[in-house]
Design an enzyme around this catalytic site. Sequence first.
Site, PDB file in Angstrom:
ATOM      1  N   HIS A   1      26.570  63.351  58.342  1.00 19.96           N
ATOM      2  CA  HIS A   1      25.862  62.406  59.194  1.00 19.96           C
ATOM      3  C   HIS A   1      25.231  61.247  58.440  1.00 19.96           C
ATOM      4  O   HIS A   1      24.597  60.394  59.062  1.00 19.96           O
ATOM      5  CB  HIS A   1      24.757  63.115  59.980  1.00 19.96           C
ATOM      6  CG  HIS A   1      25.257  63.887  61.160  1.00 19.96           C
ATOM      7  ND1 HIS A   1      25.566  63.300  62.372  1.00 19.96           N
ATOM      8  CD2 HIS A   1      25.509  65.219  61.315  1.00 19.96           C
ATOM      9  CE1 HIS A   1      25.973  64.228  63.215  1.00 19.96           C
ATOM     10  NE2 HIS A   1      25.957  65.396  62.598  1.00 19.96           N
TER      11      HIS A   1
ATOM     12  N   THR B   1      23.053  56.986  68.207  1.00 21.64           N
ATOM     13  CA  THR B   1      23.370  57.283  69.599  1.00 21.64           C
ATOM     14  C   THR B   1      22.415  56.560  70.534  1.00 21.64           C
ATOM     15  O   THR B   1      22.712  56.425  71.725  1.00 21.64           O
ATOM     16  CB  THR B   1      23.325  58.793  69.878  1.00 21.64           C
ATOM     17  OG1 THR B   1      22.061  59.326  69.449  1.00 21.64           O
ATOM     18  CG2 THR B   1      24.450  59.514  69.157  1.00 21.64           C
TER      19      THR B   1
ATOM     20  N   LYS C   1      16.449  51.386  58.723  1.00 18.84           N
ATOM     21  CA  LYS C   1      16.498  51.077  60.154  1.00 18.84           C
ATOM     22  C   LYS C   1      15.780  49.766  60.470  1.00 18.84           C
ATOM     23  O   LYS C   1      15.870  49.260  61.584  1.00 18.84           O
ATOM     24  CB  LYS C   1      15.914  52.235  60.963  1.00 18.84           C
ATOM     25  CG  LYS C   1      16.783  53.496  60.860  1.00 18.84           C
ATOM     26  CD  LYS C   1      16.215  54.643  61.668  1.00 18.84           C
ATOM     27  CE  LYS C   1      17.055  55.902  61.522  1.00 18.84           C
ATOM     28  NZ  LYS C   1      18.363  55.850  62.219  1.00 18.84           N
TER      29      LYS C   1
ATOM     30  N   LYS D   1      22.963  55.103  74.443  1.00 19.35           N
ATOM     31  CA  LYS D   1      22.083  55.393  75.585  1.00 19.35           C
ATOM     32  C   LYS D   1      21.563  54.107  76.213  1.00 19.35           C
ATOM     33  O   LYS D   1      21.537  53.959  77.443  1.00 19.35           O
ATOM     34  CB  LYS D   1      20.921  56.267  75.128  1.00 19.35           C
ATOM     35  CG  LYS D   1      21.326  57.635  74.627  1.00 19.35           C
ATOM     36  CD  LYS D   1      20.224  58.278  73.791  1.00 19.35           C
ATOM     37  CE  LYS D   1      20.751  59.492  73.046  1.00 19.35           C
ATOM     38  NZ  LYS D   1      19.831  59.975  72.006  1.00 19.35           N
TER      39      LYS D   1
ATOM     40  N   LYS E   1      13.319  54.417  67.109  1.00 18.74           N
ATOM     41  CA  LYS E   1      14.054  55.178  66.102  1.00 18.74           C
ATOM     42  C   LYS E   1      13.075  55.786  65.114  1.00 18.74           C
ATOM     43  O   LYS E   1      11.924  55.361  65.028  1.00 18.74           O
ATOM     44  CB  LYS E   1      14.998  54.260  65.306  1.00 18.74           C
ATOM     45  CG  LYS E   1      16.113  53.625  66.105  1.00 18.74           C
ATOM     46  CD  LYS E   1      16.934  52.693  65.219  1.00 18.74           C
ATOM     47  CE  LYS E   1      18.076  52.083  66.013  1.00 18.74           C
ATOM     48  NZ  LYS E   1      19.092  53.078  66.381  1.00 18.74           N
ATOM     49  N   ARG E   2      13.579  56.762  64.363  1.00 18.52           N
ATOM     50  CA  ARG E   2      12.837  57.228  63.202  1.00 18.52           C
ATOM     51  C   ARG E   2      12.470  56.023  62.325  1.00 18.52           C
ATOM     52  O   ARG E   2      13.282  55.125  62.129  1.00 18.52           O
ATOM     53  CB  ARG E   2      13.723  58.215  62.434  1.00 18.52           C
ATOM     54  CG  ARG E   2      13.164  58.753  61.158  1.00 18.52           C
ATOM     55  CD  ARG E   2      14.009  59.940  60.698  1.00 18.52           C
ATOM     56  NE  ARG E   2      15.428  59.602  60.598  1.00 18.52           N
ATOM     57  CZ  ARG E   2      16.022  59.240  59.453  1.00 18.52           C
ATOM     58  NH1 ARG E   2      15.328  59.117  58.345  1.00 18.52           N
ATOM     59  NH2 ARG E   2      17.319  58.995  59.431  1.00 18.52           N
TER      60      ARG E   2
END
Length: 824
Positions: A373, A670, A568, A674, A562-563
């Site tokens: 991942h 993901t 990110k 969504k 998000k985390r």
Amino acid sequence: MDVPESLMGRLASIHSGSDNSDAASLRRLVVEKLTYSTGRDPLIAGERDWFVAAALALRDKIVDRWLTGARSDAAAERKRVYYLSLEFLPGRLLLDSLNNAGLTEPMRDALSALGVSLDHLRALEPDPALGNGGLGRLAACFMESMASLGIPAHGFGIRYNHGLFQQVIRDGWQHEYPENWLSFGNPWEFERPDINYRVGFGGWIEPRAVGDGTSPSSWHHGETVIAIAYDTPVVGWRARHANTLRLWSARAPDPLALETFNRGDHVGALAARARANAISQILYPSDETPAGQELRLRQEYFFSSASLQDLLHRHIRQYGDLRTLPDKCAVQLNDTHPAIVVVELMRLLVDEHGVPWDEAWRITTNTISYTNHTLLPEALESWPVPLMERLLPRHMQIIYEINRQHLDSVAAQSDAPPLSTISLIDEHGERRVRMGTLAFLGSHKVNGVSALHTELMRQTVFRSLHQLHPGRIVNKTNGITFRRWLLTANPGLTGVLCDAIGPELLDDPMALERLVPLAQDAALHERLAATRRSNKEALAQLVADRLEIGIDPDALVDVHIKRIHEYKRQLLNILETIALYSAMRARPNQDWVPRVKLFAGRAAASYRRAKLIIKLIHDVARVVNRDPLVRDRLKVVFLPDYNVSLAEVIIPAADLSEQISTAGMEASGTGNMKLALNGALTIGTLDGANLEILDRVGPDNMFIFGLTAEQVEQQRQRQNRAAISPVLQQVLDAIDSGVFSREEPERYRELVDDLKNTDWFMVAADFDAYADAQSDVAMRWCDRHAWWRSSVLNTARMGWFSSDRTMREYAEEIWGVPVTRAAC
């Protein structure tokens, strides 16, 4: 809770059994559970009592399907999937399970007749604290999709008592507290104290015969922990099938050292119990200390060993012969955490069941497959050899033998890669066991989770192993379950879509393609906009209730959920927000697009830089939200303690989806799927699954910017730092001078210096392109027809990203499990 005057009459009707409708049947069952399972009088029961009763009543309905399906699968000798994941993040189960079982309205009617609101009960349910973010949520989506497709499956994980942590923000700083999701019990699970397995640690090894490293040995444990099973049924769409999520809880063999207790050492008498219980207390304990590293390894081995013992027991009971294991069982490792499964399966086969080494290796590699991942080195995991030798001595012997045979087989090849790059033991500095390499060697298939990520796996972290095994790495792009993220989370949008294209979309995500010809339909746009505004009103109410901040439901809701991690790039987002704020102050009379910048996510407890970014977001919010000059045209919001239930409120209300990771660093994502499914437009980089969304949605309906993965790597290798643009320089000067932290002007000096001197995550390099893309967003927003046309096309093109499609691909191309049921 107030008791309706008619409740006594309703109860009398229930006991008489005069009404045989679905709602009446549920009503009787709920009252029965309330009375006999919770021991509460319906006349004085509270809402939490009613929630437990409703959950137990629904569970009874699901159990019928669960047991029937298990019997049918066993009778047909169907191959079963065992999905091992350190995380599962299912979210609240009441409404999702009711929807899948087709009982939402009957339950609503049943409860209403008893004076109870289903919506109120739903809000009482805690989110199971069994995961951190995308990895756990993906595992939950996959479990639901396997049930919907009728794929026999068991999910295996750990029953964490306190999860990751509860995120509390004080003065802008993140603080961590234990989750208490189990404080009122868990009505969905079945405790199975009779299903327990002994898991050993430490001790010493006794060879059973003189021989080489392939000979069986006896492992005499220095410590033993008991794994207790807790089962939760996972019901698929229309309740046609249900699978099992089995979570393990750690217990000491003896709850109390009685002799020690009687000597007066009352605390010491509980030491073994506390040490064992620590395994299933929290997810991802900090590994900054040797004790923390050991606990993580203990967790990973604990659930891996218990799961393998369980599946082997089931296989032997039904089939008798372990040589058929690959024909009847598929073991999927969800990321690198369960990689020790490879060695533990070898140990169980060779030492416990007497299978010869070569046959055991064939069984192992044909049974196991591995999903990677991430390309981040810290997530691939490696363990110090001394720790492994002390904690799992037999496993280190097996690892050495696997490595010897592996390197011997490669050494004779003239074009082989350097042995140091493919060895299971990293000899650079402290000797460590490479768990990613172990998972690769022990699997017949290794998959990435997006097309780009899979190709980068071949080119980077597994380059040498891919050279040796060119067909082993395959791609399986992630997906999401539409039942959760459309039907349950956004019933208003679901209703509009069913009216527009028919109810077939409830069973077939690809039916969304029928929206494409309607992309220009102004009447459809109006209905979609009305639904979105209603969802925004719900979000605004939640923000007001939790943060006492007012947001405009007519503003553009720009979400970054998000985390919190540097790759990110929440930092890039907040820097551009500062630039926008400065421009609004400089030109207050300009016709600015009203915008809400909404952030949510946790930083790892030990990730100081990420926590500093959270503080910066709050400091900027404090200044921006109080500035009368910008009024309601810009609001900055950070919603703490992000979880699935919070996502179910944010995602249906979102207009813009922030998918702005440094290119080449996001495996898939993901959240992008969504949000796009719910009609949000994406602003993002060419990273992860963004590329595949782009292929389907088209460049006119997304806002793509920034360096590509190849360009990022080139800049890093050449150590070329992008020039700081004038706009970014002004932003950095404002931060560095203490505009947002007057009480501590140098608070963010390290962030500013890093952007100027290193910029590893390409925040400065991508800033101007990101700011330009945000300007394009504002222009598109002003053209309402164009915006809603793009929104329709985003939803229309998301059918391929269903986790049903993903699971079908795994089943048919990796596991060898036939799927006879149509995708749902």
